[in-house]
Scaffold this motif. Structure first.
Motif, PDB file in Angstrom:
ATOM      1  N   HIS A 162       0.725  -1.073  -0.049  1.00 32.89           N
ATOM      2  CA  HIS A 162      -0.026   0.086   0.051  1.00 32.89           C
ATOM      3  C   HIS A 162       0.862   1.353   0.050  1.00 32.89           C
ATOM      4  CE1 HIS A 162      -3.476   2.226   0.591  1.00 32.89           C
ATOM      5  NE2 HIS A 162      -3.015   2.813   1.764  1.00 32.89           N
ATOM      6  N   HIS A 217      -7.369   9.358  -0.568  1.00 32.04           N
ATOM      7  CA  HIS A 217      -5.875   9.030  -1.483  1.00 32.04           C
ATOM      8  C   HIS A 217      -5.743   9.787  -2.695  1.00 32.04           C
ATOM      9  CE1 HIS A 217      -6.391   5.361   1.176  1.00 32.04           C
ATOM     10  NE2 HIS A 217      -5.079   5.385   1.029  1.00 32.04           N
ATOM     11  N   HIS A 238      -4.387  12.270   4.906  1.00 34.54           N
ATOM     12  CA  HIS A 238      -3.907  10.949   4.822  1.00 34.54           C
ATOM     13  C   HIS A 238      -2.613  10.807   4.001  1.00 34.54           C
ATOM     14  CE1 HIS A 238      -4.271   6.732   4.667  1.00 34.54           C
ATOM     15  NE2 HIS A 238      -4.170   6.572   3.492  1.00 34.54           N
ATOM     16  N   HIS A 242       1.330   8.649   3.994  1.00 37.42           N
ATOM     17  CA  HIS A 242       2.068   8.212   2.793  1.00 37.42           C
ATOM     18  C   HIS A 242       3.068   8.986   2.500  1.00 37.42           C
ATOM     19  CE1 HIS A 242      -0.837   4.928   0.909  1.00 37.42           C
ATOM     20  NE2 HIS A 242      -1.759   5.697   1.944  1.00 37.42           N
TER      21      HIS A 242
HETATM   22 ZN   LIG Z   1      -3.660   4.864   2.504  1.00 42.11          ZN
END
Ligand SMILES: [Zn+2]
Ligand SMILES: [Zn+2]
Length: 314
Positions: A162, A217, A238, A242
């Motif tokens: 991911h 995302h 978010h 990442h």
């Molecule tokens: Zn994610």
């Protein structure tokens, strides 16, 4: 309103599911095959809605532009497999079967199956409030599932699939290792059985939550403002999770829908501004390989970490 969905589900059941079940000698599943097909159709519709919302946002204010978007294509495949195949199968078919079996077992032994309304009788008849509590409990459970997947090296080996994506878009939400997906679904299913979410509501809840997760995302410079970001997870929030500097154990912003758990457990970071994404420690195949290569490398890395007994990653 639901007629086109019912029609499409009927077609899918008749032309694909029933012949498949028949050839696999699984006709005992026939009675729930329509529900299965219906949630596959809902899944396809949800992908279409997500696309209609996120594509304009990504074109309007992209964080990054890539001349070659080949790495995004694999995420599209992940989304189709997950939303149309795995999610309906697990959240409807398996959940339904498990709930029937569990409730039957409990009733046979003189116990009453658990529901949220039994724990909190004031919720009886309060459908909106109960629905919101389901979201709250599932989101809390997901925060801890996600946080633990960053703590155990063997689990992060799978979750790295991911994080390895350098071209993060709304398609990336479903970019998960198959085993990691299975762990998530088991986790969610246990909680959903414990609080007695009705079988038709559980897949709908998952569909709603995944729609919001896809948005978080998106490759878009969208934040919800000081207050909005503290109420609902935004693409900016978010994205910090990442960031290349946030892979592995040192991550922040583990929440999926509500940022409250990160705020409560001191893992929230509202300061990072649209960082570059990816995991520099991940094998290149996890970033740019095909679907099967990513699955294989993730599995190999997990087995290596399990055998090696590594406690934490990085
Ligand atoms: Zn994610
Ligand atoms: Zn993560």
């Amino acid at each position: 309103m639901t007629a086109p969905f019912d029609f499409a589900a009927g077609w899918l059941q008749e032309n694909l599911l029933l012949p498949l079940l028949y050839s696999l000698d699984l006709m005992q599943w026939e009675d729930i095959s329509f529900g299965w097909a219906l949630f596959a159709v809902y899944g396809a519709a949800q992908v279409a809605v997500t696309y209609a919302i996120c594509v304009p946002l990504e074109r309007w204010r992209p964080v990054e532009r890539w001349p070659d978007r080949r790495a995004v294509a694999v995420d599209v495949l992940y989304t189709l497999i997950s939303r149309i195949g795995l999610l309906p199968l697990i959240t409807f078919v398996l959940f339904y079967k498990l709930q029937v079996a569990l409730n039957g077992f409990l009733t046979d032994h003189g116990w009453v199956p658990p529901t949220l309304e039994r724990l909190v009788p004031d919720l009886l008849g309060q459908q909106v409030l109960t629905f919101f509590l389901y979201v709250l409990i599932l989101d809390f459970a997901d925060y801890w599932r996600h946080r633990l997947s960053h703590i155990f090296a063997w689990w992060y080996a799978l979750h790295a699939v991911h994080h390895a994506q350098r071209q993060m878009t709304f398609w990336s939400d479903d970019r998960n290792h198959l085993l990691d997906d299975i762990f998530s679904f088991c986790w969610f299913t246990c909680i959903a059985l414990l609080i007695g979410i009705p079988p038709m509501q559980f897949p709908l809840l998952v569909l709603l939550l995944r729609l919001l997760e896809s948005l978080s995302h998106a490759n878009t410079r969208v934040s919800f403002g000081w207050l909005g970001e503290r109420l609902l997870i935004s693409p900016r929030f978010h994205r910090a999770h990442h960031a290349v500097t946030a892979a592995g154990e040192q991550s922040v912003n583990y929440g999926a829908i509500l940022p409250w758990w990160d705020m409560l457990f001191h893992t929230a970071d509202f300061s990072r501004d649209f960082a570059r994404t990816g995991d520099p420690t991940a094998e290149e195949a996890l970033a740019s390989g095909g679907y099967l290569a990513q699955q294989w490398v993730g599995l190999r890395r997990m087995l290596r970490d399990l055998v090696g007994g590594k406690a934490v990653t990085k």
